[in-house]
Design an enzyme around this catalytic site. Structure first.
Site, PDB file in Angstrom:
ATOM      1  N   SER A   1      40.937  26.674  18.501  1.00 22.86           N
ATOM      2  CA  SER A   1      40.968  25.231  18.229  1.00 22.86           C
ATOM      3  C   SER A   1      41.943  24.479  19.124  1.00 22.86           C
ATOM      4  CB  SER A   1      41.347  24.994  16.761  1.00 22.86           C
ATOM      5  OG  SER A   1      42.619  25.545  16.478  1.00 22.86           O
TER       6      SER A   1
ATOM      7  N   LYS B   1      45.142  21.357   8.432  1.00 22.87           N
ATOM      8  CA  LYS B   1      45.689  20.747   9.650  1.00 22.87           C
ATOM      9  C   LYS B   1      46.067  19.289   9.419  1.00 22.87           C
ATOM     10  CE  LYS B   1      43.181  23.863  12.745  1.00 22.87           C
ATOM     11  NZ  LYS B   1      42.071  24.027  13.696  1.00 22.87           N
TER      12      LYS B   1
END
EC number: 3.4.21.53
Length: 774
Positions: free
Chosen positions: A677, A720
């Site tokens: 990511s 996140k």
């Protein structure tokens, strides 16, 4: 054979006995009609007809209740006894058949036809007599109940019919068989029947003797064993071993009967108990068998707690013990609702995945409490041996059941809530793969017949509600993960942490440190500062430790007399906890060139990741540092190739990749970092360094990049986003395919963040970079 006629002889019915001709015996007469018949006989010729009752229970027999064939007898003597009974001595004269039954005034009489035996003895009769005597002699030798004198007396009898009658009178026959002989008029036929009867009685005696010998042998063996056991008891008593195993065996047998085992397991337990009884107490095998029996008895086989399926009560308990965690609570309440409707539902296997300190274990305990079930927990951290799950074979020294069976014994019921803690920390080596052994435990189709190597018999785990906890889903093997329903607990927002501290952690620590609420108070603003400046975590463990530190210091002040009451505010917080440990908001203080903020999902929750890029004169090397994993290295290569392909659009020199070295670094170099990511973050930092454009300080981003610049979806958006919120970021760039995940982000976090879904790297650069290219 001759027949004679006799008119109306008094009749006396006999109960349970029969008189043959020529027999002399005593009779006790007590019935009124029988006494009258006797007296009438004494007044005439002393003759009386004796016949037997068919049913001995009838007190006043009629014509149909007595046999027609009887014996005409002569009364030799009559004596009245003190109790009113008359004792008479009678002698049998001849067979007689009743032709007419006559009722007199006080007694009954009969018109008789008499039968006298023929005295002639032809060759056949002599042969029959010899055979009968031979058989009778053999019978006497086998029986030993008839004296030799009796045989001598019988042998002297010359009349064949009389000999047959005398022999039958000495045999232990039923009344019906005797009556049959009495009714047999023909002497030859009578002799043949008596021979057959003696032969049958001989066979019976042979069988009785065999049975008697077997019984004797069995008795002798039993007596011998009893004698030896008594000797053993005496020896053990002298040695101070009390009663040895005798009392112990009886106690174990009773426990096995009461344990509620299945029939198959019960039979196995009794077999082992039989072995245990025979093995000497000093033998090593004795303790092995005893330990095995103790385990079988201690395991729950049928005992179960009744499920409390009150949904409202369960909801109150979950809300009381945990703040937030809405999705998990909903799932538990759904399970209880379905179970209430169906009355039977195999326990689901829920796996709570989240960072340390978010309350996974305590949530499992609350689930057990809300259902009214027993709770048992085993830790799987560091388990690398398959036998830890399945147990050891009993042939090994120090063998024990596996942790599953140990947990069931600890639970004490067949339907506990069973927590498999740290299921992601299992490893494997040459001893086997414990995660593979867990497949049978967690598979609802297999765990009904779970087999432990130590117990050996199958054990039913289908009623157990299994819960598992894990920090990192990636380290759980695929087949094992497939059998569990994954429920993610991302962590707590700042608002939730303050609530948890105020409602749960602070009261708990105040009580544990012997304080009262009036002696220690912490203002809400001070709690917020503790969360912001003294902790950086997804859970609340560090927060609890900081509150415990404050409680200790407050206790010292109160005990020393320095203060009677401690109130913690923003002003005196540093005096109690020291200087601030963290800077609230890890976002950069100003826009920078070549530095981009990425978002990562770690085992401790969401976090931010600074990616730095610097350019130095060189020959086009790509240098990667920061202990990056293979995935992040490949992301960096892909990002660099994308930038080279876009060199003309970005107004970069055509030969920039040949004239300068590119160094990509992720700070905290000692910490391993990997994950799919960081692609767009590396690309953004690269473009910023090459073009001289600054990256906006408030922007965080996550997403993977392709060589053509497409942004691919990633996982952990909720975590996140919470990490970005803690770091003080305000703008989040995510892949467009992850737009649906924004709904999972808590409302309080979502309100302070702006999400930008993108599908191409061009959109990322437009949002993240500021200023003109240099």
């Amino acid at each position: 054979m001759t027949k004679q006629k006799e008119s109306f002889v008094p009749l006396l019915p006999l109960r349970g006995m029969l008189v043959f001709p020529t027999m002399v015996l005593h009779l006790d007469v007590g019935r009124e009609q029988s006494v009258q018949a006797l007296e009438q006989a004494m007044l005439t010729d002393h003759l009386i007809f004796l016949t037997t009752q068919k049913d001995t229970s009838i007190d006043e027999p009629g014509e149909d209740d007595i046999y027609k064939m009887g014996t005409l007898t002569k009364v030799k003597q009559m004596l009245k006894l003190p109790n009113g009974t008359i004792r008479v001595l009678v002698e049998g004269l001849t067979r007689a058949e009743m032709k007419k039954y006559v009722s007199m005034e006080n007694y009954f009489a009969a018109d008789l036809e008499l039968f006298k035996d023929d005295e002639e003895k032809d060759v056949e009769i002599q042969a029959l007599m010899r055979t009968m005597l031979e058989y009778f002699e053999q019978y006497i030798k086998l029986s030993k109940k008839i004296s030799a004198e009796t045989f001598a007396t019988v042998s002297d009898i010359e009349e064949p019919g009389r000999m047959a009658d005398i022999i039958v009178s000495h045999l232990p026959l039923k009344l019906q068989d005797r009556q049959q002989i009495l009714e047999t008029i023909d002497v030859k036929e009578r002799l043949a029947k008596v021979i057959e009867i003696i032969h049958n009685e001989k066979e019976v005696l042979h069988l009785e003797k065999k049975i008697g010998q077997r019984v004797k042998q069995s008795m002798e063996r039993t007596q011998k064993e009893y004698y030896l056991r008594e000797q053993m008891k005496a020896i053990q008593k002298e040695l101070g071993e009390k009663e040895g195993k005798t009392g112990e065996i009886a106690e174990l047998t009773e426990k096995i009967e009461k344990a509620g085992m299945t029939e198959h397991v019960k039979m196995a337990a009794l077999r082992e108990l039989d072995r245990y009884e025979k093995v000497p107490a000093t033998s090593a095998e004795s303790s092995v068998i005893r330990n095995y029996l103790d385990w079988l008895i201690a395991l729950p086989w049928t005992k179960a707690t009744k499920d409390d399926l009150n949904i409202n009560k369960a909801e109150r308990i979950l809300e009381r013990d945990h703040y937030g965690l809405k999705h998990v609570k909903e799932r538990v309440l759904e399970y209880l609702s379905v179970k209430q409707l169906t009355k039977s539902l195999r326990g689901p296997i829920l796996c709570l995945v989240g960072p340390p300190g978010v309350g996974k274990t305590s949530l499992a305990r609350s689930i057990a409490q809300s259902m009214g079930r027993n709770f048992v927990r085993i830790s799987l951290g560091g388990v690398r041996d398959e036998s830890e799950i399945r147990g050891h074979r009993r042939t090994y020294v120090g063998a024990m059941p596996g942790r599953i069976i140990q947990g069931m014994r600890k639970a004490g019921t067949i339907n506990p809530v069973f927590l498999l803690d740290e299921i992601d920390k299992m490893s494997n080596d040459f001893r086997g793969d414990p995660s593979s052994a867990m497949l049978e435990v967690l598979d609802p189709e297999q765990n009904k017949t779970f087999s432990d190597h130590y117990i050996e018999e199958t054990y039913d785990l289908s009623n157990v509600m299994f819960l598992a906890t894990a920090n990192d889903l990636a380290t759980i093997p695929g087949p094992l993960r497939d059998r569990m329903e994954i429920i993610t607990i991302a962590g707590y927002t700042e608002v939730e942490k303050i609530h948890i501290a105020k409602d749960h952690l602070l009261p708990k620590q105040i009580k544990e440190h012997g304080l009262t609420k009036s002696q220690l108070q912490i203002k809400e603003e001070a709690l917020r500062n503790i969360v912001r400046y003294y902790t950086r975590e997804a859970g609340v463990r560090e927060l609890e430790r900081q509150l415990a530190s404050i409680c200790r210091k407050a206790a010292k002040m109160i005990v020393s007399g320095e203060k009677k009451r401690v109130i913690v505010t923003v002003r005196n917080l540093e005096d109690l906890l020291g200087k601030k440990k963290y800077r609230y908001g890890q976002a950069e203080m100003e826009d920078q060139i070549g530095v981009a903020t990425g978002l990562a999902y770690t085992t401790v929750g969401g976090d931010t990741l600074q990616i730095e890029v610097t350019l130095t004169p060189g020959k086009g090397k790509l240098i990667l540092t920061g202990k990056l994993g293979d995935v992040m290295k490949e992301s960096a290569q892909a990002a660099f190739s994308y930038v080279r392909s876009k060199a003309e659009e970005l107004k970069l020199p055509d030969d920039f990749h040949e004239t300068c070295d590119v160094h990509i670094h992720v700070p905290e170099g000692a910490v391993p970092k990997d994950g799919p990511s960081a692609g767009i973050t590396i690309a953004t930092a690269l473009v910023s360094a090459l073009t001289g454009r600054k990256v906006k300080k408030e922007v965080g981003m996550t997403g993977e990049i392709t060589l053509r610049g497409r942004v691919l979806p990633i996982g952990g958006v909720k975590e996140k986003a919470m990490g970005a919120h803690r770091a003080g970021l305000t703008t989040i760039i995510i892949p467009r395919d992850n737009e649906k995940d924004i709904d999972d982000v808590p409302e309080s976090v979502r309100a302070s963040l702006t999400f930008y879904p993108v599908s191409h790297m061009d959109e990322v650069l437009e949002l993240a970079l500021t200023g003109e290219a240099k």
